[in-house]
Design an enzyme around this catalytic site. Structure first.
Site, PDB file in Angstrom:
ATOM      1  CG  HIS A 230     103.252  87.990  75.860  1.00 31.19           C
ATOM      2  ND1 HIS A 230     102.023  88.086  76.468  1.00 31.19           N
ATOM      3  CD2 HIS A 230     103.084  88.455  74.599  1.00 31.19           C
ATOM      4  CE1 HIS A 230     101.149  88.559  75.602  1.00 31.19           C
ATOM      5  NE2 HIS A 230     101.765  88.802  74.470  1.00 31.19           N
TER       6      HIS A 230
ATOM      7  CE  LYS B 277     124.875  87.565  94.072  1.00 27.75           C
ATOM      8  NZ  LYS B 277     123.814  87.246  93.134  1.00 27.75           N
TER       9      LYS B 277
ATOM     10  CD  GLU C  91     118.196  93.845  93.367  1.00 28.39           C
ATOM     11  OE1 GLU C  91     117.951  92.680  93.090  1.00 28.39           O
ATOM     12  OE2 GLU C  91     119.053  94.165  94.209  1.00 28.39           O
TER      13      GLU C  91
END
Ligand code: ARG
Length: 468
Positions: A167, A294, A301
């Site tokens: 979870h 970044k 992705e």
């Protein structure tokens, strides 16, 4: 503007439709054509034609001279296809007709005999099976390569103790290698699925003709053998209209993509600043056009994204096939538009995934600095009490209360003083310390398949043998 349909004498550009008196206009011709997708089948089409011609010669439907001409003609077409110089007018509809028409142009009479006892229906079905066979081979290799990369990281960095999550909440401590090998298991099922798909599809439809077979004395088993099939299809109607093997292959791709997307998501999370568990090589990251600091895991992705196309391909192909009456219907021509992109994208994702895995580093310091957060040892503490004769459900309650108290005081379970433990349950002794702390817990895992070192070593030995 589309050219208007022009009347032409019977037998115009398409030698196979003498009964039609008009050619399609340009838009319609393009609409009918599958050349944009099936030109990639040319090698399989030529291989199938070579085998068919050889068999025609053996059963006396071609002379040795005709066979030689066909053979030579097909080879010259293969060279031109390879060089990218073969003209492929869309009016010829598909790769099958381009190759046959070119062969006839180059060999005359002999070429006109190639299609004896054959239809584009059994021809296309055969080409697709040969293509699927090759695709499965390529995908299987890529799956194996990724498995090997994961096993390699598990071997070299896998003894690190880290939290497992359920979870998305801290659950129990594990060795990092155990998590990596979980993905190796998934990929192994993918590998098995591909092998099963291959086994089912490896029968030859040639000789089934358009739907009913032929009155000519073809030797189907010879053609099948020449093409490396394990046998022949049993029923000509099914053989010409079966695309189950492409749906199977789409499912294989979708399942691989789902597995890759789960792994990608895991590593996107674990490589975030908040986690910092995994450090990706710069070679697999991109930066931002605006934010100079970044380092984004864009490859992960995009791997996660590939699932969308693969799942869509499976759904699309099933929708294409549903409700089709026996036997071949032109709808089936579009099968390639679903399965080919799925295979290509999933293969690409597998190759990139392998590179990401092979260059990734687990951040030991970061993981260890926080390893005792989240009461990963609570279950172990309860199991300590089980060893002292306390029923598990009772032990669960005792430890649950201790976790609550420890949390309120900002302490780990191992930091609770013995009197406090004894107040919760008189069975606690000082030896409970050996059950607490993530490293101790991992050392205690017992059954096969658990997340400890003995089990990791056993799994590593298994995969070493399996993947060699
Ligand atoms: N390009 C077609 C396909 O891939 C070939 C079969 C056409 N057959 C026919 N009877 N019109 O399905």
């Amino acid at each position: 503007m589309p050219k208007s349909k022009k009347k032409r004498p019977a037998g115009g550009v398409k030698s196979w439709q003498a009964r039609l008196t008009m050619d399609a206009d340009q838009i319609t011709a393009a609409f009918l054509s599958s050349l944009d997708v099936d030109s990639s089948l040319w090698q399989y089409d030529i291989a199938g034609s070579l085998a068919h011609a050889r068999m025609l010669k053996e059963v006396g439907l071609l002379t040795a001279g005709e066979f030689r001409k066909i053979n030579k003609g097909l080879m010259s077409i293969a060279r031109d296809m390879d060089a990218g110089t073969l003209a492929m007018p869309i009016e010829l509809e598909d790769i099958h007709m381009v190759i046959e028409k070119t062969l006839i142009d180059r060999t005359g009479q002999a070429g006109m005999k190639l299609h004896t006892g054959r239809s584009r229906n059994d021809q296309a079905a055969t080409d697709l099976r040969l293509w699927a066979r090759h695709s499965i081979h390529v995908l299987s290799q890529a799956v194996r390569d990724l498995q090997r990369a994961l096993v390699d990281v598990a071997r070299h960095q896998g003894r690190l103790v880290m939290p497992a999550y359920t979870h998305m909440q801290r659950a129990q401590p594990i060795l990092a290698g155990h998590a990596l090998l979980a993905y190796v298991e998934m990929l192994d099922r993918d590998h098995c699925r591909l092998a099963g798909t291959l086994k089912r599809l490896n029968v030859c439809p040639l000789g089934s003709g358009a739907v009913a077979g032929t009155s000519l004395p073809l030797d189907r088993r010879m053609t099948a053998q020449l093409l490396g099939f394990d046998g022949i299809t049993r029923n000509s109607i099914d053989a010409t209209s079966d695309r189950d093997f492409l749906a199977d292959l789409c499912y294989c791709c979708a399942m691989i993509a789902v597995h890759l997307s789960r792994w990608a998501e895991d590593w996107i999370i674990q490589s975030s600043n908040e986690f910092g568990f995994v450090e990706l090589s710069d070679a697999y990251c991109t930066s931002s056009s605006m934010m100079p600091q970044k380092k984004n895991a864009d490859t992960l992705e995009l791997i996660r994204a590939k699932g969308a196309g693969a799942i869509g391909s499976l759904a699309g192909l099933l929708a294409l096939l549903k409700g089709l009456p026996l036997a071949y219907n032109r709808d089936m021509q579009d099968d390639k538009r679903f399965v080919m992109p799925a295979v290509a994208a999933v293969h690409q994702a597998l190759v990139v995934a392998r590179g990401i895995v092979a260059t990734a580093k687990f951040n030991r310091q970061r993981i260890e600095s926080d390893i005792n957060a989240g009461f990963l040892d609570a279950t172990s503490m309860a199991e300590y009490l089980v060893g002292k004769g306390v029923p598990f459900r009772k032990a669960h309650q005792i430890v649950g209360r201790l976790v609550s108290a420890a949390q309120a005081n900002g302490k780990h379970l191992a930091e609770l003083p013995l009197p406090a433990l004894k107040a919760a349950c008189e069975k606690f002794e000082s030896d409970v310390r050996r059950y607490l702390g993530a490293a101790n817990v991992v050392r205690r895992y017992r059954p096969e398949g658990s997340a400890g070192l003995a089990q990791l070593n056993k799994q590593l030995a298994y995969w070493k043998k399996e993947l060699e």
